[in-house]
Design a protein around this motif. Structure first.
Motif, PDB file in Angstrom:
ATOM      1  N   TRP A  82      -8.162  -3.959  11.778  1.00  0.00           N
ATOM      2  CA  TRP A  82      -8.193  -4.941  10.685  1.00  0.00           C
ATOM      3  C   TRP A  82      -8.302  -4.271   9.330  1.00  0.00           C
ATOM      4  O   TRP A  82      -8.221  -4.918   8.295  1.00  0.00           O
ATOM      5  CB  TRP A  82      -9.312  -5.958  10.912  1.00  0.00           C
ATOM      6  CG  TRP A  82      -8.825  -6.991  11.870  1.00  0.00           C
ATOM      7  CD1 TRP A  82      -8.673  -6.823  13.215  1.00  0.00           C
ATOM      8  CD2 TRP A  82      -8.367  -8.300  11.584  1.00  0.00           C
ATOM      9  NE1 TRP A  82      -8.148  -7.952  13.762  1.00  0.00           N
ATOM     10  CE2 TRP A  82      -7.963  -8.875  12.781  1.00  0.00           C
ATOM     11  CE3 TRP A  82      -8.273  -9.047  10.419  1.00  0.00           C
ATOM     12  CZ2 TRP A  82      -7.447 -10.168  12.858  1.00  0.00           C
ATOM     13  CZ3 TRP A  82      -7.777 -10.329  10.480  1.00  0.00           C
ATOM     14  CH2 TRP A  82      -7.371 -10.882  11.690  1.00  0.00           C
ATOM     15  N   MET A  83      -8.528  -2.975   9.329  1.00  0.00           N
ATOM     16  CA  MET A  83      -8.364  -2.209   8.106  1.00  0.00           C
ATOM     17  C   MET A  83      -6.994  -1.573   8.259  1.00  0.00           C
ATOM     18  O   MET A  83      -6.746  -0.881   9.219  1.00  0.00           O
ATOM     19  CB  MET A  83      -9.416  -1.116   8.011  1.00  0.00           C
ATOM     20  CG  MET A  83     -10.757  -1.628   7.603  1.00  0.00           C
ATOM     21  SD  MET A  83     -11.067  -1.107   5.937  1.00  0.00           S
ATOM     22  CE  MET A  83     -12.648  -1.827   5.630  1.00  0.00           C
ATOM     23  N   ASN A  84      -6.140  -1.801   7.308  1.00  0.00           N
ATOM     24  CA  ASN A  84      -4.753  -1.377   7.438  1.00  0.00           C
ATOM     25  C   ASN A  84      -4.601   0.081   7.873  1.00  0.00           C
ATOM     26  O   ASN A  84      -5.317   0.963   7.413  1.00  0.00           O
ATOM     27  CB  ASN A  84      -4.066  -1.602   6.107  1.00  0.00           C
ATOM     28  CG  ASN A  84      -2.586  -1.454   6.202  1.00  0.00           C
ATOM     29  OD1 ASN A  84      -2.092  -0.337   6.220  1.00  0.00           O
ATOM     30  ND2 ASN A  84      -1.888  -2.551   6.311  1.00  0.00           N
ATOM     31  N   SER A  96      -9.633  -5.282   1.965  1.00  0.00           N
ATOM     32  CA  SER A  96      -9.762  -4.795   3.339  1.00  0.00           C
ATOM     33  C   SER A  96     -11.189  -4.932   3.830  1.00  0.00           C
ATOM     34  O   SER A  96     -11.422  -5.289   4.983  1.00  0.00           O
ATOM     35  CB  SER A  96      -9.356  -3.332   3.431  1.00  0.00           C
ATOM     36  OG  SER A  96      -8.051  -3.187   2.986  1.00  0.00           O
ATOM     37  N   ILE A 140      -5.148   7.131   4.852  1.00  0.00           N
ATOM     38  CA  ILE A 140      -5.373   7.678   3.514  1.00  0.00           C
ATOM     39  C   ILE A 140      -6.837   8.071   3.325  1.00  0.00           C
ATOM     40  O   ILE A 140      -7.139   9.059   2.673  1.00  0.00           O
ATOM     41  CB  ILE A 140      -4.967   6.651   2.437  1.00  0.00           C
ATOM     42  CG1 ILE A 140      -3.453   6.432   2.468  1.00  0.00           C
ATOM     43  CG2 ILE A 140      -5.376   7.128   1.049  1.00  0.00           C
ATOM     44  CD1 ILE A 140      -3.017   5.222   1.694  1.00  0.00           C
ATOM     45  N   ILE A 191      -3.655   3.885  -5.488  1.00  0.00           N
ATOM     46  CA  ILE A 191      -3.905   2.580  -4.887  1.00  0.00           C
ATOM     47  C   ILE A 191      -4.873   1.774  -5.743  1.00  0.00           C
ATOM     48  O   ILE A 191      -5.883   2.292  -6.214  1.00  0.00           O
ATOM     49  CB  ILE A 191      -4.449   2.770  -3.460  1.00  0.00           C
ATOM     50  CG1 ILE A 191      -3.318   3.290  -2.586  1.00  0.00           C
ATOM     51  CG2 ILE A 191      -5.013   1.483  -2.899  1.00  0.00           C
ATOM     52  CD1 ILE A 191      -3.702   3.594  -1.201  1.00  0.00           C
ATOM     53  N   ILE A 205      -7.458  -3.423  -3.329  1.00  0.00           N
ATOM     54  CA  ILE A 205      -7.031  -3.424  -1.922  1.00  0.00           C
ATOM     55  C   ILE A 205      -8.186  -3.020  -1.017  1.00  0.00           C
ATOM     56  O   ILE A 205      -8.354  -3.555   0.065  1.00  0.00           O
ATOM     57  CB  ILE A 205      -5.815  -2.493  -1.727  1.00  0.00           C
ATOM     58  CG1 ILE A 205      -4.677  -2.999  -2.588  1.00  0.00           C
ATOM     59  CG2 ILE A 205      -5.451  -2.353  -0.253  1.00  0.00           C
ATOM     60  CD1 ILE A 205      -3.353  -3.136  -1.945  1.00  0.00           C
ATOM     61  N   TYR A 206      -9.013  -2.035  -1.485  1.00  0.00           N
ATOM     62  CA  TYR A 206     -10.180  -1.651  -0.680  1.00  0.00           C
ATOM     63  C   TYR A 206     -11.115  -2.849  -0.524  1.00  0.00           C
ATOM     64  O   TYR A 206     -11.671  -3.091   0.551  1.00  0.00           O
ATOM     65  CB  TYR A 206     -10.954  -0.503  -1.328  1.00  0.00           C
ATOM     66  CG  TYR A 206     -10.144   0.747  -1.585  1.00  0.00           C
ATOM     67  CD1 TYR A 206      -9.294   1.246  -0.611  1.00  0.00           C
ATOM     68  CD2 TYR A 206     -10.230   1.415  -2.795  1.00  0.00           C
ATOM     69  CE1 TYR A 206      -8.554   2.387  -0.844  1.00  0.00           C
ATOM     70  CE2 TYR A 206      -9.498   2.566  -3.042  1.00  0.00           C
ATOM     71  CZ  TYR A 206      -8.657   3.044  -2.068  1.00  0.00           C
ATOM     72  OH  TYR A 206      -7.924   4.173  -2.301  1.00  0.00           O
ATOM     73  N   ILE A 266       0.844  -1.199   0.000  1.00  0.00           N
ATOM     74  CA  ILE A 266       0.000   0.000   0.000  1.00  0.00           C
ATOM     75  C   ILE A 266       0.880   1.249   0.000  1.00  0.00           C
ATOM     76  O   ILE A 266       0.630   2.200  -0.733  1.00  0.00           O
ATOM     77  CB  ILE A 266      -0.948   0.000   1.217  1.00  0.00           C
ATOM     78  CG1 ILE A 266      -1.977  -1.119   1.077  1.00  0.00           C
ATOM     79  CG2 ILE A 266      -1.664   1.337   1.357  1.00  0.00           C
ATOM     80  CD1 ILE A 266      -2.721  -1.436   2.354  1.00  0.00           C
ATOM     81  N   LEU A 280      -2.402   2.282   7.146  1.00  0.00           N
ATOM     82  CA  LEU A 280      -2.162   3.228   6.055  1.00  0.00           C
ATOM     83  C   LEU A 280      -3.460   3.574   5.334  1.00  0.00           C
ATOM     84  O   LEU A 280      -3.716   4.731   5.019  1.00  0.00           O
ATOM     85  CB  LEU A 280      -1.161   2.632   5.060  1.00  0.00           C
ATOM     86  CG  LEU A 280       0.231   2.356   5.603  1.00  0.00           C
ATOM     87  CD1 LEU A 280       1.023   1.527   4.624  1.00  0.00           C
ATOM     88  CD2 LEU A 280       0.955   3.653   5.879  1.00  0.00           C
ATOM     89  N   LEU A 281      -4.291   2.551   5.107  1.00  0.00           N
ATOM     90  CA  LEU A 281      -5.557   2.797   4.412  1.00  0.00           C
ATOM     91  C   LEU A 281      -6.465   3.694   5.233  1.00  0.00           C
ATOM     92  O   LEU A 281      -7.098   4.611   4.706  1.00  0.00           O
ATOM     93  CB  LEU A 281      -6.281   1.477   4.131  1.00  0.00           C
ATOM     94  CG  LEU A 281      -5.725   0.594   3.024  1.00  0.00           C
ATOM     95  CD1 LEU A 281      -6.580  -0.649   2.880  1.00  0.00           C
ATOM     96  CD2 LEU A 281      -5.672   1.340   1.706  1.00  0.00           C
TER      97      LEU A 281
END
Lengths: 264, 273
Positions: B101-103, A240, B109, A232, A236-237, A224, B105-106
């Motif tokens: 559990w959601m990264n 997640s 962002i 991105i 990946i979304y 990421i 970084l994400l």
């Protein structure tokens, strides 16, 4: 009445604050537009593409493997250490607890840098050829996971009545048998929560991984981070969202089960 | 038997020596030597060059603000959670562990999407006929990112010390004629102090040393001390300089650690989970 209402409102506002970014990511996983800033209509294509996106699936595999192995090894080392510390006198125990607290209180960047320098230093001094990669990341994750295990297991150990263990020994149980039958069932919830916590921490880590990883190996975090600049991949979304949903369901299921048990 | 049990700590002690203590000593070694391995103070003194000093002061300022905001937000939240009389800790785990559990970084962002000039927040604001806020790529966004990411580390220690306060102690104070303010200042606050101190440390240290949040939400315009150190290691490959700067940073970490050990002797506050 007013007090109760204001408490409700405050709790709700805080929950919105904590979950707004997560909701955003879930929404983005269904967004047909590749841009984060625009809504291009509802789509499931990122979910479909996810399963053919080898790069992301590989990163997921590495991430989960490191999380699982590091949590497992941390649980073994941490539980043994907790049992030992519990039987120690105050001073040596305080010393070991102080060491346990270092990785928790220290800055992640310093922990990451120090481990990276360790591997480089060992290569220079012993002329070995340790390459930064899977093994070094795993070693680093075990290191920062052990304290979480100890902090979960220690309180459970302290609650145990020492006499029950001694009674088992008096009644002819071997120390190992007595441990399995008396101590382990008591501390098992602590071990389990230590494992889950360690797993989660490993999964969520970026900084320490970033400094101890090398070329050719990507976890979700590092992937990421490299994608931030070039944009991105929406897959990946989707990934997640799936992971989040899976854990949410798991927690709801476990809670239901324990609630039913309590009723009985 | 207890003598034997003590040996269970051997693998742990070996591990922590090899991967915590020795690595820190290596940082000290690199920080105090130059490329040729000769002793030098240059890497430490590099912190006092105007550019690095500016980054350090700015980091201290932003992390101080974030810590204060976290404390102000977290204390009432911890009080509410304590008084909610939860039967199990699962609700707490729900709110604070689940987001992980959601990264990381994400999660950070996605604040970009929320804060952008045409983002979610501004859309809501203009629908309400309020002026648009320009937050992204400013120090405000970084503070927000810090508060968002580290708030749990303030709430959990405070909550943990608050649940340990016996209701009878509070009721006794009330019975003896103390009003809500007196009960809080004489009973609740002093008893929760270990948790508050732990919380402050656990928010201040990661905020002071972050490079990711400033990177993602500051748009490259805001340079914190974490960014300076990261650059030394990842782009300039100057490990001696990076280590020297890290050592200066460690001084602040050590001061925080000393505070925790002084006020939180049983480490009950750091036992956040």
């Amino acid at each position: 009445m007013v007090r109760k209402l204001s408490r409700r409102v405050y709790l709700t506002v805080m929950l919105i604050f904590l979950y707004a970014p997560i909701l955003t990511l879930v929404v983005l996983s269904f967004n047909a537009s590749k841009s984060r800033a625009k809504w291009g209509g509802f789509t499931l294509k990122w979910y479909k593409q996810l399963f053919s996106n080898e790069e992301t699936l590989n990163a997921l595999y590495t991430t989960l493997l490191i999380a699982f192995l590091s949590a497992l090894i941390a649980v073994i080392l941490g539980t043994l250490a907790s049992i030992a510390m519990n039987s120690m006198k105050k001073k040596p125990r305080a010393l070991l607890m102080a060491i346990t607290n270092i990785p928790m209180l220290n800055a992640d960047i310093v922990t990451g840098i120090s481990l990276m320098l360790l591997f480089i230093f060992v290569n220079v001094v012993f002329r070995t050829r340790i390459r930064l990669g899977f093994t070094t990341v795993l070693l680093a994750h075990i290191t920062f996971n052990i304290p979480y295990v100890i902090l979960s297991v220690m309180p459970k150990l302290r609650q145990i009545n020492k006499n029950t263990y001694e009674a088992a020994l008096d009644l002819g149980a071997s120390p190992i048998y007595a441990f399995y039958k008396v101590i382990l069932p008591e501390i098992f919830p602590g071990i389990l929560s230590g494992f889950l916590l360690a797993f989660t921490m490993s999964l969520d880590d970026f900084t320490i991984t970033y400094f101890t990883t090398g070329p050719g190996i990507e976890t979700l975090s590092t992937q990421i981070y490299t994608e931030v600049r070039k944009g991105i991949q929406p897959e990946i979304y989707a990934l997640s969202t799936l992971m989040f949903a899976a854990v949410l369901l798991l927690l709801v299921f476990v809670n239901r089960k324990s609630a039913v048990k309590e009723k009985e | 038997m207890n003598n034997k049990k003590r040996f269970f700590a051997v693998p742990y002690v070996v591990w922590m020596t090899a991967f915590i203590i020795i690595p820190l000593l290596i940082v000290v070694y690199y920080g105090l030597t130059n490329v040729d391995g000769k002793f030098t103070m240059e890497n430490i003194l590099a912190m006092f060059t105007p550019i690095n000093m500016k980054a350090l002061v700015y980091s201290l300022l932003l992390s101080f603000i974030s810590t204060v905001i976290c404390l102000l937000l977290a204390y009432p939240l911890a009080m509410i959670l304590r008084n909610a009389d939860l039967k199990s800790s699962s609700f707490i785990i729900f709110i604070f562990i689940l987001p992980m559990w959601m990264n990381f970084l994400l999660r950070t962002i996605s604040w970009q999407t929320l804060l952008e000039n045409n983002g979610v927040l501004n859309t809501i604001l203009s629908a309400l006929h309020l002026p648009k806020q320009h937050i992204i790529n400013t120090p405000y966004a970084i503070v927000l990112g810090m508060v968002y990411n580290f708030l749990p580390f303030m709430v959990l220690p405070i909550y943990n010390t608050l649940v340990k306060i016996d209701d009878n102690v509070i009721n006794a104070a009330r019975d003896l004629g103390a009003n809500s303010y007196q009960t809080f200042s004489k009973i609740t606050w002093p008893l929760s102090l270990p948790g508050v101190i732990s919380g402050i440390t656990m928010v201040f240290v990661p905020s002071l040393t972050t490079f990711v949040i400033s990177d993602l939400l500051g748009g490259g315009k805001v340079h914190l001390i974490g960014n300076v150190i990261e650059q030394e290691f990842k782009f300039k490959y100057d490990w001696n300089m990076g280590s020297g700067l890290s050592l200066v940073l460690m001084v602040f970490v050590l001061i925080s650690m000393a505070f925790v050990t002084k006020y939180d002797k049983d480490m009950e506050g750091t036992n956040v989970w």
